[in-house]
Scaffold this motif. Sequence first.
Motif: not given
Length: 165
Positions: A30, A123, A134, A138-141
């Motif tokens: 993210a 974004y 997120i 810190g990963q946009a899932r």
Amino acid sequence: MKTAFKSLLAAFLLACGAGASQAETLDVAAPDFTLKSRSGENLRLEDHRGQVVMLNFWASWCGPCRQEMPLMNDIYGQYKDLGFTILAVNVDENREEALRFLESVPVNYPILYDPESQVSELYQVQAMPTTVMIDRNGQARYIHYGFKPGYEDDYEQQIRELIRE
């Protein structure tokens, strides 16, 4: 990182159309940002590493946002003590419009202001509201476009999943 997010998001938009309303699964960093909050302090996404973050882009003129925000406030109250937060990014150019909206739809979670749409562009927000889940790393899932009644159930399922990880 920003390029990877944009590339994955662009592929999703091409496949589903910019107005897609169903959640899509992601697994990309993210992009970090810092915005001024309603309390006057600057809030940075990176400072919430270790928490599950529901990043929600909204506008005062958005009818579905008016429906969604009280439900999000309930979700926030239920999960905030479990390592969860909401960062609600208002995209209105005029902050006064957002403040009037919040008088009629009060919420307890952090409100951030993006009057020049810098973070919204980062974004690639295509619809109001847009919600990105997120994970603690810190990963946009997950990404959701729009809101219809029942989406809050998907939000809760995803939040529980990410909290358990």
